[in-house]
Design an enzyme around this catalytic site. Sequence first.
Site, PDB file in Angstrom:
ATOM      1  N   SER A  74       0.825  -1.223   0.000  1.00  5.80           N
ATOM      2  CA  SER A  74       0.000   0.000   0.000  1.00  5.80           C
ATOM      3  C   SER A  74       0.852   1.263   0.000  1.00  5.80           C
ATOM      4  CB  SER A  74      -0.929   0.005   1.219  1.00  5.80           C
ATOM      5  OG  SER A  74      -1.738  -1.146   1.239  1.00  5.80           O
ATOM      6  N   ASN A  75       1.966   1.252   0.751  1.00  9.99           N
ATOM      7  CA  ASN A  75       2.819   2.435   0.824  1.00  9.99           C
ATOM      8  C   ASN A  75       3.655   2.640  -0.430  1.00  9.99           C
ATOM      9  OD1 ASN A  75       2.588   3.635   3.723  1.00  9.99           O
ATOM     10  ND2 ASN A  75       2.595   1.412   3.971  1.00  9.99           N
ATOM     11  N   LYS A 193      -0.264 -11.002   6.928  1.00  7.83           N
ATOM     12  CA  LYS A 193       0.017  -9.650   7.400  1.00  7.83           C
ATOM     13  C   LYS A 193      -1.321  -9.033   7.773  1.00  7.83           C
ATOM     14  CE  LYS A 193       1.116  -4.950   6.099  1.00  7.83           C
ATOM     15  NZ  LYS A 193       1.190  -3.979   4.990  1.00  7.83           N
TER      16      LYS A 193
END
Length: 324
Positions: A74-75, A193
């Site tokens: 996502s980052n 995760k």
Amino acid sequence: MFSVKSLGHFSRRGVTSVWRGFREYSNKRLDIAGIYPPIATPFTQDGGVDYRSLDENLQKYSTIPFRGFVVQGSNGEYPYLTTEERIQVVKRVRQTLPQAKMIMAGSGCESTLATIQMSESMASAGADCVLVVTPCFYRGRMNSSALIHHYTQVADSCPVPVVLYNVPANTSLDLPVDAVVRLSQHPNIVGLKDSGGDITRISLIVHKTRTQDFQVLAGSAGFLMAAYSVGAVGGVCALANVLGQQVCELADLCTSGQWDKAKELQYRLIEPNTAVTRKFGVPALKQAMEWFGYHGGVCRSPLQPLSEVEIKELRTDFSSNGWL
């Protein structure tokens, strides 16, 4: 490494059976324990991927005891990259890093077919395992049955191990616990995760998968100590892009049982972690990276830079905890 690419004429049941046999032969699945920064993707002023800045960031990270790196999480702004860019970034990271550093590549797409194809491409690009986010566009139909089917199909076909990725803040969908427990039995699904921050849920998953060779990673530095205390084995932490040494230190304190010291360090990481995740997101992460000597730079549109007020607040979140 064993691959099921050549087994296309097998039924899904047959491929799963082969995986089960392979697991019995190898007797151990991939160990994913440790700390991983989900690295940012630097961009040039004209909007292209800035591979030189990416290389320089990785060189600086090489002095920090990370287990490996999450690429195209996502980052990394993966929804804004083309398929070719996603694969090329993974390729570049693999070329830059020592082989001992694990690459966990984000390969999740909305359809099962696209996820299978992307997972195969990420493996070919050098990923050691793939991180597969829950499909969520039709979230109303993404029940346990649909998600078990999706992940089973992906894991049956994927030539490298699969890590489940639960990030309800982005998907508005929690991967159900019963689905995680069922999927933990698949020989090519090695872990989860979980970025939701629900320690009760994480505890339950650890408890219910104890008989499997299955590992749980915290999805944020904000609850890393709590996750370790209930059996998680590491974390994929956005803050590690900025305070990587400190996040690794927190992990070491937890694994060595120094809980009082861990608690004090955890307290100091909560506000900056919140600032670069749910509070301000990727633009804040990239701004903080600049302060700490990394290349953060601009985000891809439609993400916009922080306002002056937000930058001031972000700086306070770091400085009030002694980091700036």
